[in-house]
Write a protein that holds these residues in place. Structure first.
Motif, PDB file in Angstrom:
ATOM      1  N   ILE A   1       0.867  -1.182   0.000  1.00 22.52           N
ATOM      2  CA  ILE A   1       0.000   0.000   0.000  1.00 22.52           C
ATOM      3  C   ILE A   1       0.897   1.222   0.000  1.00 22.52           C
ATOM      4  O   ILE A   1       1.875   1.288   0.767  1.00 22.52           O
ATOM      5  CB  ILE A   1      -0.938   0.007   1.224  1.00 22.52           C
ATOM      6  CG1 ILE A   1      -2.113  -0.921   0.983  1.00 22.52           C
ATOM      7  CG2 ILE A   1      -1.435   1.418   1.497  1.00 22.52           C
ATOM      8  CD1 ILE A   1      -3.202  -0.842   2.033  1.00 22.52           C
ATOM      9  N   THR A   2       0.561   2.182  -0.865  1.00 24.13           N
ATOM     10  CA  THR A   2       1.305   3.438  -0.924  1.00 24.13           C
ATOM     11  C   THR A   2       0.378   4.567  -0.488  1.00 24.13           C
ATOM     12  O   THR A   2      -0.736   4.701  -1.009  1.00 24.13           O
ATOM     13  CB  THR A   2       1.819   3.712  -2.347  1.00 24.13           C
ATOM     14  OG1 THR A   2       2.696   2.645  -2.741  1.00 24.13           O
ATOM     15  CG2 THR A   2       2.600   5.017  -2.380  1.00 24.13           C
ATOM     16  N   VAL A   3       0.866   5.356   0.462  1.00 23.27           N
ATOM     17  CA  VAL A   3       0.070   6.442   1.026  1.00 23.27           C
ATOM     18  C   VAL A   3       0.943   7.696   1.082  1.00 23.27           C
ATOM     19  O   VAL A   3       2.140   7.611   1.385  1.00 23.27           O
ATOM     20  CB  VAL A   3      -0.423   6.085   2.440  1.00 23.27           C
ATOM     21  CG1 VAL A   3      -1.199   7.232   3.047  1.00 23.27           C
ATOM     22  CG2 VAL A   3      -1.287   4.836   2.388  1.00 23.27           C
ATOM     23  N   SER A   4       0.343   8.827   0.813  1.00 25.06           N
ATOM     24  CA  SER A   4       1.079  10.087   0.940  1.00 25.06           C
ATOM     25  C   SER A   4       1.208  10.478   2.406  1.00 25.06           C
ATOM     26  O   SER A   4       0.290  10.229   3.209  1.00 25.06           O
ATOM     27  CB  SER A   4       0.362  11.197   0.176  1.00 25.06           C
ATOM     28  OG  SER A   4       0.324  10.908  -1.207  1.00 25.06           O
ATOM     29  N   GLU A   5       2.324  11.088   2.730  1.00 27.28           N
ATOM     30  CA  GLU A   5       2.526  11.537   4.103  1.00 27.28           C
ATOM     31  C   GLU A   5       1.428  12.520   4.499  1.00 27.28           C
ATOM     32  O   GLU A   5       1.080  13.439   3.735  1.00 27.28           O
ATOM     33  CB  GLU A   5       3.899  12.192   4.259  1.00 27.28           C
ATOM     34  CG  GLU A   5       4.281  12.479   5.700  1.00 27.28           C
ATOM     35  CD  GLU A   5       5.735  12.886   5.864  1.00 27.28           C
ATOM     36  OE1 GLU A   5       6.376  13.209   4.845  1.00 27.28           O
ATOM     37  OE2 GLU A   5       6.228  12.853   7.007  1.00 27.28           O
TER      38      GLU A   5
ATOM     39  N   LEU B   1       3.973  -1.126   3.730  1.00 29.76           N
ATOM     40  CA  LEU B   1       3.477   0.249   3.643  1.00 29.76           C
ATOM     41  C   LEU B   1       4.587   1.162   3.138  1.00 29.76           C
ATOM     42  O   LEU B   1       5.661   1.236   3.732  1.00 29.76           O
ATOM     43  CB  LEU B   1       2.994   0.738   5.007  1.00 29.76           C
ATOM     44  CG  LEU B   1       2.547   2.198   5.080  1.00 29.76           C
ATOM     45  CD1 LEU B   1       1.352   2.438   4.156  1.00 29.76           C
ATOM     46  CD2 LEU B   1       2.222   2.585   6.513  1.00 29.76           C
TER      47      LEU B   1
ATOM     48  N   ALA C   1      -1.673  11.632   4.910  1.00 25.90           N
ATOM     49  CA  ALA C   1      -2.956  11.041   4.541  1.00 25.90           C
ATOM     50  C   ALA C   1      -3.345   9.965   5.557  1.00 25.90           C
ATOM     51  O   ALA C   1      -2.537   9.518   6.361  1.00 25.90           O
ATOM     52  CB  ALA C   1      -2.878  10.451   3.140  1.00 25.90           C
ATOM     53  N   SER C   2      -4.614   9.582   5.489  1.00 22.87           N
ATOM     54  CA  SER C   2      -5.093   8.531   6.390  1.00 22.87           C
ATOM     55  C   SER C   2      -4.742   7.162   5.835  1.00 22.87           C
ATOM     56  O   SER C   2      -4.464   6.990   4.648  1.00 22.87           O
ATOM     57  CB  SER C   2      -6.607   8.639   6.576  1.00 22.87           C
ATOM     58  OG  SER C   2      -7.246   8.426   5.335  1.00 22.87           O
ATOM     59  N   LEU C   3      -4.784   6.173   6.729  1.00 26.10           N
ATOM     60  CA  LEU C   3      -4.352   4.814   6.374  1.00 26.10           C
ATOM     61  C   LEU C   3      -5.343   3.807   6.926  1.00 26.10           C
ATOM     62  O   LEU C   3      -5.840   3.950   8.051  1.00 26.10           O
ATOM     63  CB  LEU C   3      -2.980   4.528   6.981  1.00 26.10           C
ATOM     64  CG  LEU C   3      -2.477   3.081   6.913  1.00 26.10           C
ATOM     65  CD1 LEU C   3      -2.122   2.712   5.481  1.00 26.10           C
ATOM     66  CD2 LEU C   3      -1.285   2.892   7.837  1.00 26.10           C
TER      67      LEU C   3
ATOM     68  N   ILE D   1       5.430   5.144   2.123  1.00 28.94           N
ATOM     69  CA  ILE D   1       4.979   6.507   2.354  1.00 28.94           C
ATOM     70  C   ILE D   1       5.603   7.414   1.289  1.00 28.94           C
ATOM     71  O   ILE D   1       6.823   7.483   1.159  1.00 28.94           O
ATOM     72  CB  ILE D   1       5.376   7.018   3.743  1.00 28.94           C
ATOM     73  CG1 ILE D   1       4.872   6.056   4.831  1.00 28.94           C
ATOM     74  CG2 ILE D   1       4.819   8.423   3.966  1.00 28.94           C
ATOM     75  CD1 ILE D   1       3.372   5.918   4.897  1.00 28.94           C
TER      76      ILE D   1
ATOM     77  N   SER E   1      -3.346  10.038  10.209  1.00 28.80           N
ATOM     78  CA  SER E   1      -2.364  10.821   9.460  1.00 28.80           C
ATOM     79  C   SER E   1      -1.008  10.119   9.571  1.00 28.80           C
ATOM     80  O   SER E   1      -0.426  10.056  10.657  1.00 28.80           O
ATOM     81  CB  SER E   1      -2.279  12.250  10.008  1.00 28.80           C
ATOM     82  OG  SER E   1      -1.255  12.980   9.345  1.00 28.80           O
TER      83      SER E   1
ATOM     84  N   ARG F   1      -5.974   1.291  11.503  1.00 27.37           N
ATOM     85  CA  ARG F   1      -6.151   2.629  10.946  1.00 27.37           C
ATOM     86  C   ARG F   1      -5.217   3.625  11.627  1.00 27.37           C
ATOM     87  O   ARG F   1      -4.802   3.433  12.780  1.00 27.37           O
ATOM     88  CB  ARG F   1      -7.602   3.107  11.114  1.00 27.37           C
ATOM     89  CG  ARG F   1      -8.634   2.210  10.459  1.00 27.37           C
ATOM     90  CD  ARG F   1      -9.966   2.895  10.381  1.00 27.37           C
ATOM     91  NE  ARG F   1     -10.543   3.125  11.705  1.00 27.37           N
ATOM     92  CZ  ARG F   1     -11.633   2.519  12.155  1.00 27.37           C
ATOM     93  NH1 ARG F   1     -12.213   1.596  11.414  1.00 27.37           N
ATOM     94  NH2 ARG F   1     -12.124   2.815  13.346  1.00 27.37           N
TER      95      ARG F   1
END
Lengths: 115, 114
Positions: free
Chosen positions: B11-15, B110, B17-19, B112, B80, B77
């Motif tokens: 999973i790629t998430v922007s810093e 994960l 952002a929620s997870l 980021i 941020s 979850r």
């Protein structure tokens, strides 16, 4: 507390050699677990002890693997003879059973490479 | 036999952002559920655990997880994410918490993005 201590942290050996991994659980804990982590199979339980007695060794892959816990503060996992497919990270964990709600605390692992 | 499924390998998430990391389990009785995090070259650190009671559990580093019996899920979850959250996350189930071997999912890696 120093946490679960494992040695060595890294081990490189040649096929056919004997390998001994060591674990010192957290003082006072009465359960000790050995896990193996590989890319293909993920984290899998090998064996666990309660009060130094092996309770479930159904995860031990074959007779080449053996584990002992001679006292409450020390356990070994031995592979003899070692094979390249034994290359993995081996984790030791310990826990204290209190109302059956305690958590397993993991050591840093031993990274084994069998050539 | 008990089992754990983590459907997302990466999973790629922007810093900032929620997870949400998904975990589904299979177990015949009320399970003991755990989330562990593993940083590169490190051991496993417990984030949080569920044994009974309130189905929303709080953990370390700002993480929380919700146990949903009807969906056999225990999703993790964080509102941020920080760059330091980049790691491998493992969901696990046990019959008796610390007094039995754990069954782990295959993990979610994960990433980021800045």
């Amino acid at each position: 507390d120093a946490g679960v201590i494992q040695s060595p942290r890294h081990e490189v050996t040649e096929m056919g050699q004997e390998v001994t991994l060591r674990c010192k659980p957290i003082s006072g804990h009465d359960y000790l677990f050995w896990y193996r982590q590989t890319m293909m199979r993920g984290l899998e339980l090998l064996i666990y002890f309660n009060n130094n007695v092996p309770i479930d060794d159904s995860g031990m892959p074959e007779d080449r693997f053996s584990a002992k816990m001679p006292n409450a503060s020390f356990s070994t996992l031995k592979i003899q003879p070692s094979e390249p497919r034994d290359s993995a990270v081996y984790f030791c964990a310990s826990s204290l059973e209190r109302a059956r709600q305690e958590t397993q605390y993991f050591g840093p692992g031993t990274r084994l490479l069998v050539l | 036999a008990q089992s754990v499924t983590q459907p997302d390998i990466h999973i790629t998430v922007s810093e900032g952002a929620s997870l949400e990391l998904r975990c589904n389990y299979s177990y015949g009785a009320t399970p003991y559920l755990f989330w562990y995090v593993q940083s590169p070259g490190q051991g496993l650190q417990l984030l949080l655990k569920y044994f009974s009671g309130d189905t929303l559990v709080q953990g370390i580093k700002g993480f929380e997880a919700e146990f949903k019996r009807s969906q056999s899920s225990f999703n993790l979850r964080k509102p941020s994410v920080h760059w330091s959250d980049a790691a491998e996350y493992f969901c696990a189930v046990g019959a008796r918490g610390g007094a039995d071997g754990l069954t782990f999912g295959k993990g979610t890696h994960l990433i980021i993005q800045p």
